[in-house]
Structures are given as structure tokens and as C-alpha cells.
Design a protein around this motif. Structure first.
Motif, short mmCIF file in Angstrom:
data_model
loop_
_atom_site.label_atom_id
_atom_site.label_comp_id
_atom_site.label_asym_id
_atom_site.label_seq_id
_atom_site.Cartn_x
_atom_site.Cartn_y
_atom_site.Cartn_z
N TYR A 1 8.04 -46.60 39.86
CA TYR A 1 8.72 -46.09 39.57
C TYR A 1 9.88 -47.22 39.45
CZ TYR A 1 8.52 -41.15 39.90
OH TYR A 1 7.98 -40.37 40.03
N CYS A 2 9.62 -48.44 39.84
CA CYS A 2 11.25 -49.26 40.39
C CYS A 2 10.25 -50.69 39.72
CB CYS A 2 11.28 -49.60 41.71
SG CYS A 2 12.31 -48.45 41.33
N SER A 3 8.29 -50.93 39.79
CA SER A 3 7.38 -52.26 39.41
C SER A 3 8.12 -52.78 38.48
CB SER A 3 6.87 -51.92 39.45
OG SER A 3 5.67 -51.01 38.60
N ALA A 4 8.24 -54.43 38.17
CA ALA A 4 8.34 -54.62 36.39
C ALA A 4 7.13 -54.02 35.67
CB ALA A 4 8.06 -56.15 36.73
N GLY B 1 7.81 -52.62 26.81
CA GLY B 1 7.49 -53.92 26.22
C GLY B 1 6.75 -54.33 25.76
N GLU B 2 5.65 -53.42 25.50
CA GLU B 2 4.20 -53.75 24.78
C GLU B 2 3.37 -54.57 25.55
OE1 GLU B 2 5.55 -54.35 20.57
OE2 GLU B 2 5.79 -52.48 20.54
N GLY B 3 3.84 -54.84 26.90
CA GLY B 3 2.89 -55.54 27.70
C GLY B 3 3.58 -56.76 28.19
N ASN B 4 5.66 -56.90 27.71
CA ASN B 4 5.69 -57.97 27.48
C ASN B 4 7.38 -57.84 28.63
OD1 ASN B 4 7.95 -60.25 27.19
ND2 ASN B 4 5.72 -61.34 26.30
N LEU B 5 7.54 -58.32 29.74
CA LEU B 5 8.86 -57.88 30.03
C LEU B 5 9.66 -58.75 29.18
CD1 LEU B 5 9.97 -56.41 32.58
CD2 LEU B 5 9.93 -59.31 33.75
N GLU B 6 9.78 -59.92 28.13
CA GLU B 6 11.17 -60.66 28.05
C GLU B 6 10.48 -59.85 26.51
OE1 GLU B 6 13.88 -63.04 26.38
OE2 GLU B 6 13.01 -63.26 28.60
N ASN B 7 10.07 -59.34 26.35
CA ASN B 7 10.31 -58.39 25.53
C ASN B 7 11.26 -57.11 25.04
OD1 ASN B 7 9.86 -57.62 22.37
ND2 ASN B 7 8.02 -56.32 23.08
N PHE B 8 10.69 -56.63 26.20
CA PHE B 8 11.56 -55.02 27.11
C PHE B 8 12.88 -55.29 26.84
CE2 PHE B 8 13.71 -52.90 29.54
CZ PHE B 8 13.07 -51.90 29.43
N PHE B 9 13.64 -57.17 27.63
CA PHE B 9 15.02 -57.42 27.49
C PHE B 9 15.51 -57.31 26.37
CE2 PHE B 9 13.87 -57.13 31.82
CZ PHE B 9 14.76 -56.20 32.99
N GLU B 10 14.51 -58.60 25.01
CA GLU B 10 15.00 -58.09 24.36
C GLU B 10 15.75 -57.20 23.36
OE1 GLU B 10 15.74 -61.29 22.06
OE2 GLU B 10 15.35 -62.16 24.33
N LYS B 11 14.82 -55.54 23.64
CA LYS B 11 14.82 -55.07 22.94
C LYS B 11 16.38 -53.89 23.21
CE LYS B 11 10.58 -53.78 21.33
NZ LYS B 11 9.03 -52.86 21.18
N LEU B 12 16.28 -54.16 24.63
CA LEU B 12 17.15 -53.71 25.44
C LEU B 12 18.85 -54.25 24.82
CD1 LEU B 12 18.35 -51.99 28.08
CD2 LEU B 12 17.85 -53.93 29.14
N VAL C 1 14.07 -45.79 29.34
CA VAL C 1 13.40 -46.12 29.72
C VAL C 1 14.66 -46.83 30.88
CG1 VAL C 1 12.01 -47.79 30.49
CG2 VAL C 1 11.66 -46.30 28.23
N TRP C 2 15.39 -47.69 30.23
CA TRP C 2 16.43 -49.24 31.12
C TRP C 2 17.29 -47.92 32.31
CZ3 TRP C 2 16.33 -52.69 33.69
CH2 TRP C 2 17.13 -53.61 33.82
N ASN C 3 17.50 -46.76 31.43
CA ASN C 3 18.31 -45.80 32.09
C ASN C 3 17.87 -44.96 33.45
OD1 ASN C 3 21.67 -44.47 32.92
ND2 ASN C 3 19.81 -42.96 32.32
N LEU D 1 8.79 -51.57 33.10
CA LEU D 1 9.30 -52.42 32.00
C LEU D 1 8.51 -52.58 30.90
CD1 LEU D 1 12.59 -53.42 34.07
CD2 LEU D 1 12.35 -50.97 33.00
N GLN D 2 7.12 -53.60 31.59
CA GLN D 2 6.63 -54.57 30.58
C GLN D 2 5.27 -53.42 29.68
OE1 GLN D 2 3.77 -55.93 33.72
NE2 GLN D 2 5.12 -58.27 33.93
N LYS D 3 5.85 -51.78 30.32
CA LYS D 3 4.72 -51.20 29.26
C LYS D 3 5.78 -50.41 28.48
CE LYS D 3 2.24 -46.57 30.05
NZ LYS D 3 2.48 -45.08 30.55
#
Length: 370
Positions: free
Chosen positions: A256-259, A266-277, A287-289, A262-264
Motif C-alpha cells: 500500500y505504501c511503496s512507490a 502514473g503509467e509506470g512513471n512517478l513524475e508523471n503521477f505527480f504531474e497529473k496530481l 489513488v493519492w487520497n 503510485l508508479q502504476k
């Protein structure tokens, strides 16, 4: 002069060097007070260390009346240590001087192989970084390696790494390549050495990377556990009968708490996840909540168990400062014993933390040689 007196003098000088190194810069009065040395003794040791080229004056403190106190620091170019953080898909290399400053760093997309070709490529990248900073090889004092797995540092064996898919691997093959001292440590322990260096006596480091791990810092030093398995926080169950973890249990924090969570998204990309966030994408917000709620449970559990500061790091830790308010609210909902979240700290070194922390042992060892 008697041998025991010479030894006491040497050990006090080492204590002063390590103290100045840990503080970054300090004054003679702070050295005297914190190390419980008389001022005349402190002045004499500082004078000798300056004459030997080990420490130098790097400025002055603001005056509170009278002469300004001089700031003392370790001389930076006495030597250098390389730190190498090995992961499944990346290699991070840092170069650190004896003042514990990162003078150069590089991060490469490089899949782990573990064969001699891979080892030689890593070696070349380390020496290349040193050459770029015009550091002669004779000033490279050691190389510290960070691995995602359970390490027996004394036997220099990687006992097991789920991320790398290997077990019982000897790490001694690095030494003939570098021909300087090499050390090996778990990545979370390395990151903890970096992030907790100026922490209080006790703290817990929580690493939020592709797996969840951590380290326990007790009485000013890391607690490894009796079997080198301390702080396997990722395998604490936070949801009974929850999702299955790679270890075989259900509901582990790692799920539940691994990167990777969020990567999943974010389509495999952590930076992509946070950009969408940041753009308030509805699915990403959901997902973030959920992630923050699970992370808050984890943090509060650690606070209840250890009653000390909790330092957050790893891949996700590098983004948390931006979203600190949301995390704090989740923690306050879970924790009814603390009035605020001041005990929660965010790591400073982000993706460099493990590589940087891997250098610390060699720098401290260098001071022992005076």
C-alpha cells in the motif's frame, strides 16, 4: 610522554574532527562544551589540527559582544569518497569530500546485471565522475555501495534482494576493480545515515521506494537487529486480510505504501503521477487520497512503537514536502496522542540519499587514521 597519554590525545583529536565533521562548522566554545573538554585543552587541540592541515577557519559567527567567534570546518579536499546506489533499473553515483559535501553526482538508467561486465561499467562511471571533478585517484579514499536487500556487512554478502532477484551473493568482487577500500550496506540504512546525521539521539527512517523499508536510529547509532533484519517496516501488516504481498502475507505496508503503487497509477512513471496530481486528475486524486491514508496509518504505528521523530525518504519522500499539509491532516486523524505532526520530518537528499549515506563510513574511518 607516556603511551597512554598520547593515545588519549589522539582519541580526543579524533573526537573533535568527527564532531566538526558532523556539525559542518562549529566554534571552539561549542567543541569545549559539547565534548566536555576544558577550553585550554580545546584550544591546544584545535591549534594542532589547524597546523596539520586537517581543519580551517571558514568564517565568523555574529558577535554577541566582544570578538567574533571563528567558525571551524574540516578541510574539504583532504580526500574523497564515492557512493554508489544500485537498484534494479538505475545507478546513482555521488562524490563526497571530507567536509561531507556532495561535489558531484550522476544518475543513470542502467539495469542491474551483477556480472563482471556490469561491475566494470560501474567502476568506469565512478572513476569518470572523479576525473570530471579533477580528483586524482590517490585522493579517492573508498567506495561505499548501497544495495536494496539484506546485507551482512562483516562477511560482505548480499543475503537476499527481492528487487534484484538474487540471494547469497559475495560482494568482494568489487575490490580488485577499485583497489581501494569498499563497503556494503542496505539502501535504507545508507539513506538513514544521510538523513539522520544531525538528528537527535533517536529517530526512525521510513523509506518509500519501490519497496518499503527503513532504519532505526537509537542512542546515536543504527540498530541493525540480531539478524541484520531490523526495520523491515514494509512487512508490518496494516490491513488484515488485505492484498497479497510478495512475501506471501496479506495486508503488508509494502503493498500500500511503496512507490510502485503510485508508479502504476502514473503509467509506470512517478513524475508523471505527480504531474497529473498537480493538474487535479480525478483518478489520480483518488489513488493519492488512499495512499496518504495508508501512509498515515504506517507513520502513526511507528510513532506509537518508538515515540521519536519519523523521517520520510525514498522516491516518494522526495515529493512529500509539496503535499505536506494533506499528509499532516491524515496523520492527525489517526493519531490521538500527539497535538501536532512536528515529529514527522521530510528527508533532504531525495534520490541521492542512499548513495550519499554509503560514503559516511569511509569518511569517519579516515579521521581514525590521524
Amino acid at each position: 610522554m607516556r603511551t597512554d597519554t598520547l593515545e588519549i590525545k589522539k582519541q580526543n583529536k579524533i573526537r573533535i574532527l568527527k564532531y566538526i565533521s558532523r556539525k559542518g562548522s562549529t566554534s571552539k566554545s561549542e567543541i569545549s562544551t559539547d565534548l566536555k573538554l576544558s577550553m585550554p585543552t580545546t584550544l591546544q587541540y584545535v591549534k594542532e589540527l589547524m597546523e596539520s592541515g586537517m581543519i580551517e577557519e571558514t568564517g565568523s559567527y555574529e558577535s554577541t559582544g566582544g570578538r567574533k567567534a571563528k567558525a571551524l570546518s574540516v578541510v574539504g579536499d583532504l580526500g574523497y569518497v564515492a557512493g554508489v546506489d544500485i537498484t534494479a533499473n538505475h545507478l546513482t553515483v555521488v562524490l563526497v569530500n571530507t567536509r561531507k559535501e556532495i561535489v558531484a553526482s550522476e544518475r543513470f538508467r542502467m539495469c542491474y546485471a551483477g556480472d563482471m561486465e556490469y561491475n566494470r561499467a560501474v567502476c568506469e562511471k565512478v572513476f569518470s565522475l572523479a576525473e570530471q571533478k579533477e580528483v586524482p585517484r590517490e585522493k579517492l579514499m573508498g567506495v561505499g555501495f548501497s544495495y536494496p536487500g539484506i546485507i551482512d556487512s562483516d562477511q560482505e554478502i548480499l543475503l537476499r534482494s527481492h528487487i534484484l532477484g538474487i540471494s547469497n551473493v559475495s560482494l568482494r568482487n568489487w575490490k580488485p576493480l577499485f583497489q581501494i577500500p569498499c563497503s556494503f550496506e542496505n539502501d535504507a540504512n545508507c539513506a538513514a545515515c544521510a538523513e539522520l546525521d544531525d538528528a537527535s539521539e533517536n529517530a526512525v527512517y521510513l523509506s518509500l521506494s519501490n519497496t518499503v523499508g527503513g532504519a532505526v536510529y537509537m542512542h546515536g547509532q543504527l540498530f541493525p537487529g540480531e539478524n541484520h533484519k531490523s526495520a523491515e517496516f514494509g512487512h508490518m501488516v496494516i490491513k488484515k486480510d488485505g492484498k497479497t504481498c510478495y512475501c506471501g502475507k496479506k495486508g503488508c505496508a509494502d503493498v500500500y505504501c511503496s512507490a510502485a503503487v503510485l508508479q502504476k497509477a502514473g503509467e509506470g512513471n512517478l513524475e508523471n503521477f505527480f504531474e497529473k496530481l498537480r493538474r487535479k486528475d480525478e483518478k489520480i486524486l483518488e489513488v493519492w487520497n488512499d495512499y496518504l491514508e495508508d501512509l498515515a496509518v504506517m507513520i502513526v504505528n511507528l510513532r506509537m512503537a518508538f515515540d521519536c521523530d519519523i523521517v520520510l525518504g525514498g522516491y516518494v519522500g522526495g515529493y512529500l514536502e509539496e503535499f505536506r499539509t494533506e499528509l499532516d491532516l491524515k496523520i492527525l486523524e489517526q493519531n490521538k496522542f500527539d497535538l501536532d505532526t512536528s515529529y514527522v520530518k521530510i528527508g533532504r537528499y531525495k534520490l541521492l540519499s542512499s548513495a550519499y549515506g554509503a560514503t559516511r563510513k569511509h569518511i569517519d574511518s579516515f579521521f581514525e587514521t590521524i
